[in-house]
Design a protein around this motif. Sequence first.
Motif, PDB file in Angstrom:
ATOM      1  N   LEU A  64       0.859  -1.368   0.013  1.00  0.00           N
ATOM      2  CA  LEU A  64      -0.148  -0.026   0.071  1.00  0.00           C
ATOM      3  C   LEU A  64       0.824   1.330   0.016  1.00  0.00           C
ATOM      4  N   ILE A  65       1.890   1.422   0.785  1.00  0.00           N
ATOM      5  CA  ILE A  65       2.858   2.379   0.823  1.00  0.00           C
ATOM      6  C   ILE A  65       3.532   2.658  -0.342  1.00  0.00           C
ATOM      7  N   PHE A  66       3.868   1.549  -1.200  1.00  0.00           N
ATOM      8  CA  PHE A  66       4.561   1.668  -2.560  1.00  0.00           C
ATOM      9  C   PHE A  66       3.506   2.136  -3.514  1.00  0.00           C
ATOM     10  N   ASP A  67       2.231   1.679  -3.407  1.00  0.00           N
ATOM     11  CA  ASP A  67       1.454   2.010  -4.425  1.00  0.00           C
ATOM     12  C   ASP A  67       1.012   3.313  -4.337  1.00  0.00           C
ATOM     13  N   VAL A  68       0.787   3.875  -3.116  1.00  0.00           N
ATOM     14  CA  VAL A  68       0.780   5.454  -2.878  1.00  0.00           C
ATOM     15  C   VAL A  68       1.795   6.201  -3.325  1.00  0.00           C
ATOM     16  N   GLU A  69       3.203   5.819  -3.384  1.00  0.00           N
ATOM     17  CA  GLU A  69       4.232   6.309  -3.894  1.00  0.00           C
ATOM     18  C   GLU A  69       4.064   6.370  -5.123  1.00  0.00           C
ATOM     19  N   ILE A  70       3.589   5.465  -5.971  1.00  0.00           N
ATOM     20  CA  ILE A  70       3.463   5.346  -7.385  1.00  0.00           C
ATOM     21  C   ILE A  70       2.505   6.353  -7.679  1.00  0.00           C
ATOM     22  N   TRP A  88      13.361  18.688 -12.639  1.00  0.00           N
ATOM     23  CA  TRP A  88      12.403  17.672 -12.835  1.00  0.00           C
ATOM     24  C   TRP A  88      13.205  16.270 -12.600  1.00  0.00           C
ATOM     25  N   ALA A  89      14.630  16.181 -12.959  1.00  0.00           N
ATOM     26  CA  ALA A  89      15.286  14.870 -12.895  1.00  0.00           C
ATOM     27  C   ALA A  89      15.753  14.762 -11.444  1.00  0.00           C
ATOM     28  N   PHE A  90      16.073  15.777 -10.767  1.00  0.00           N
ATOM     29  CA  PHE A  90      16.745  15.896  -9.588  1.00  0.00           C
ATOM     30  C   PHE A  90      15.479  15.534  -8.432  1.00  0.00           C
ATOM     31  N   THR A  91      14.038  16.054  -8.925  1.00  0.00           N
ATOM     32  CA  THR A  91      13.093  15.812  -7.953  1.00  0.00           C
ATOM     33  C   THR A  91      12.892  14.360  -8.143  1.00  0.00           C
ATOM     34  N   GLY A  92      12.790  13.684  -9.391  1.00  0.00           N
ATOM     35  CA  GLY A  92      12.273  12.327  -9.572  1.00  0.00           C
ATOM     36  C   GLY A  92      13.334  11.430  -9.047  1.00  0.00           C
ATOM     37  N   ALA A  93      14.827  11.851  -9.270  1.00  0.00           N
ATOM     38  CA  ALA A  93      15.683  10.889  -8.568  1.00  0.00           C
ATOM     39  C   ALA A  93      15.889  10.878  -6.993  1.00  0.00           C
ATOM     40  N   VAL A  94      15.583  12.134  -6.545  1.00  0.00           N
ATOM     41  CA  VAL A  94      15.616  12.149  -4.888  1.00  0.00           C
ATOM     42  C   VAL A  94      14.200  11.282  -4.561  1.00  0.00           C
ATOM     43  N   PHE A  95      13.026  11.463  -5.269  1.00  0.00           N
ATOM     44  CA  PHE A  95      11.913  10.457  -4.612  1.00  0.00           C
ATOM     45  C   PHE A  95      12.164   9.262  -4.730  1.00  0.00           C
ATOM     46  N   ILE A  96      12.894   8.931  -5.842  1.00  0.00           N
ATOM     47  CA  ILE A  96      12.913   7.250  -6.189  1.00  0.00           C
ATOM     48  C   ILE A  96      14.175   6.855  -5.337  1.00  0.00           C
ATOM     49  N   ALA A  97      14.973   7.686  -4.929  1.00  0.00           N
ATOM     50  CA  ALA A  97      16.329   7.237  -3.918  1.00  0.00           C
ATOM     51  C   ALA A  97      15.812   7.055  -2.645  1.00  0.00           C
ATOM     52  N   ILE A  98      14.689   7.924  -2.194  1.00  0.00           N
ATOM     53  CA  ILE A  98      14.083   7.793  -1.026  1.00  0.00           C
ATOM     54  C   ILE A  98      13.347   6.254  -0.755  1.00  0.00           C
ATOM     55  N   LEU A  99      12.529   6.192  -2.085  1.00  0.00           N
ATOM     56  CA  LEU A  99      11.860   4.859  -2.084  1.00  0.00           C
ATOM     57  C   LEU A  99      12.522   3.439  -2.121  1.00  0.00           C
ATOM     58  N   LEU A 100      13.667   3.644  -2.720  1.00  0.00           N
ATOM     59  CA  LEU A 100      14.665   2.646  -2.720  1.00  0.00           C
ATOM     60  C   LEU A 100      15.398   2.393  -1.486  1.00  0.00           C
ATOM     61  N   LEU A 101      15.738   3.519  -0.839  1.00  0.00           N
ATOM     62  CA  LEU A 101      16.278   3.470   0.690  1.00  0.00           C
ATOM     63  C   LEU A 101      15.220   2.433   1.558  1.00  0.00           C
ATOM     64  N   ASN A 108      16.367  -5.480   4.448  1.00  0.00           N
ATOM     65  CA  ASN A 108      17.438  -5.571   5.343  1.00  0.00           C
ATOM     66  C   ASN A 108      16.767  -5.970   6.933  1.00  0.00           C
ATOM     67  N   GLN A 109      15.637  -5.627   6.959  1.00  0.00           N
ATOM     68  CA  GLN A 109      14.978  -5.732   8.215  1.00  0.00           C
ATOM     69  C   GLN A 109      14.273  -7.028   8.188  1.00  0.00           C
TER      70      GLN A 109
END
Length: 116
Positions: A64-70, A88-101, A108-109
């Motif tokens: 659900l969290i990743f669905d909302v993020e999409i 645009w690219a910086f905003t998208g990259a930061v957002f995707i980086a946060i999702l991947l983290l 990892n947990q």
Amino acid sequence: MILLLSISITFIIATLVMIVASLLAKKTIMDREKNSPFECGFDPKGSARLPFSLRFFLIAVIFLIFDVEITLLLPLATILNLSSISTWAFTGAVFIAILLLGLYHEWNQGALEWAY
């Protein structure tokens, strides 16, 4: 003074409606058939109150969290014409980086492991 009067009248009406609704909604007749789970008119084969799998719930919440993020990522395609390509690219990259983290942290947990 008028504001205080209207607030108090609104509060009184809301309280009365809640009291009347709670009095009218009380079930007075407790029937065995109404309290038992319904399975097509037959007696249930097992307990209807089985414990819910916490792992399944955790996977569902992560989905659900990743669905909302999409759905938050989709407007990036529409604002491409309204902003510069670097912003645009910086905003998208930061957002995707946060999702991947977040995904890496969940992985990892061990939250994505179905069984141990």
